[in-house]
Design a protein around this motif. Sequence first.
Motif, PDB file in Angstrom:
ATOM      1  N   MET A  14      33.144  44.397  36.844  1.00 41.21           N
ATOM      2  CA  MET A  14      33.351  43.072  36.252  1.00 41.21           C
ATOM      3  C   MET A  14      33.292  41.975  37.311  1.00 41.21           C
ATOM      4  O   MET A  14      32.736  40.896  37.074  1.00 41.21           O
ATOM      5  N   GLN A  15      33.851  42.248  38.483  1.00 46.64           N
ATOM      6  CA  GLN A  15      33.796  41.260  39.570  1.00 46.64           C
ATOM      7  C   GLN A  15      32.350  41.018  40.007  1.00 46.64           C
ATOM      8  O   GLN A  15      31.934  39.879  40.218  1.00 46.64           O
ATOM      9  N   LEU A  16      31.573  42.090  40.140  1.00 43.99           N
ATOM     10  CA  LEU A  16      30.162  41.936  40.538  1.00 43.99           C
ATOM     11  C   LEU A  16      29.353  41.212  39.471  1.00 43.99           C
ATOM     12  O   LEU A  16      28.483  40.391  39.787  1.00 43.99           O
ATOM     13  N   GLU A  17      29.633  41.515  38.231  1.00 45.09           N
ATOM     14  CA  GLU A  17      28.954  40.831  37.133  1.00 45.09           C
ATOM     15  C   GLU A  17      29.219  39.328  37.199  1.00 45.09           C
ATOM     16  O   GLU A  17      28.311  38.511  37.044  1.00 45.09           O
ATOM     17  N   LYS A  18      30.464  38.977  37.458  1.00 44.99           N
ATOM     18  CA  LYS A  18      30.824  37.567  37.564  1.00 44.99           C
ATOM     19  C   LYS A  18      30.152  36.937  38.783  1.00 44.99           C
ATOM     20  O   LYS A  18      29.684  35.796  38.723  1.00 44.99           O
ATOM     21  N   ALA A  49      32.472  38.779  44.668  1.00 43.98           N
ATOM     22  CA  ALA A  49      31.906  39.964  45.319  1.00 43.98           C
ATOM     23  C   ALA A  49      32.909  40.538  46.318  1.00 43.98           C
ATOM     24  O   ALA A  49      33.104  41.755  46.387  1.00 43.98           O
ATOM     25  N   VAL A  50      33.560  39.671  47.078  1.00 43.89           N
ATOM     26  CA  VAL A  50      34.574  40.136  48.032  1.00 43.89           C
ATOM     27  C   VAL A  50      35.742  40.760  47.271  1.00 43.89           C
ATOM     28  O   VAL A  50      36.271  41.793  47.690  1.00 43.89           O
ATOM     29  N   GLN A  51      36.139  40.153  46.167  1.00 42.41           N
ATOM     30  CA  GLN A  51      37.216  40.746  45.356  1.00 42.41           C
ATOM     31  C   GLN A  51      36.832  42.159  44.937  1.00 42.41           C
ATOM     32  O   GLN A  51      37.664  43.065  44.962  1.00 42.41           O
ATOM     33  N   ALA A  52      35.580  42.362  44.543  1.00 39.11           N
ATOM     34  CA  ALA A  52      35.121  43.704  44.155  1.00 39.11           C
ATOM     35  C   ALA A  52      35.297  44.678  45.310  1.00 39.11           C
ATOM     36  O   ALA A  52      35.769  45.804  45.124  1.00 39.11           O
TER      37      ALA A  52
END
Length: 132
Positions: A14-18, A49-52
């Motif tokens: 979901m993080q990467l999608e965002k 992306a960093v959060q992912a």
Amino acid sequence: MKLTDEERKLMVSMQLEKAHRFLDQADEMCKQHYWDIASNRYYYACYHAVQALLIKNGLYAHTHDGLLSQFGLHFVKTGKIDKDFGAFLSRMEQLREKGDYNCFYAITEEEIETITVPSRNLIKKIEELLAE
């Protein structure tokens, strides 16, 4: 935050999608010459992306400073991410803050041109690390 492996995979996805959605929005804002908004979207694309990457590795950050700190400590200082990306992310966060909060400052097209490719490169590098 305790996550199951399944929940962790979902959160990373979901993080990467965002991140990719925000990259598309940034590009659209550039076409409209909305440089402040483009800066915001490029920063947040990298942020997600960093959060992912943090989530995948069981790390969490609840603030922007915390994200920069965790990223630097666990990925830049360890050599998993080039130090130039660490400096770049910090610079992007500062640029985003100026664009969002400083009514006397307008982000220029020239500034945006310096962050579009590195934003994509950082996200690509993070995706490579996530695939390992």
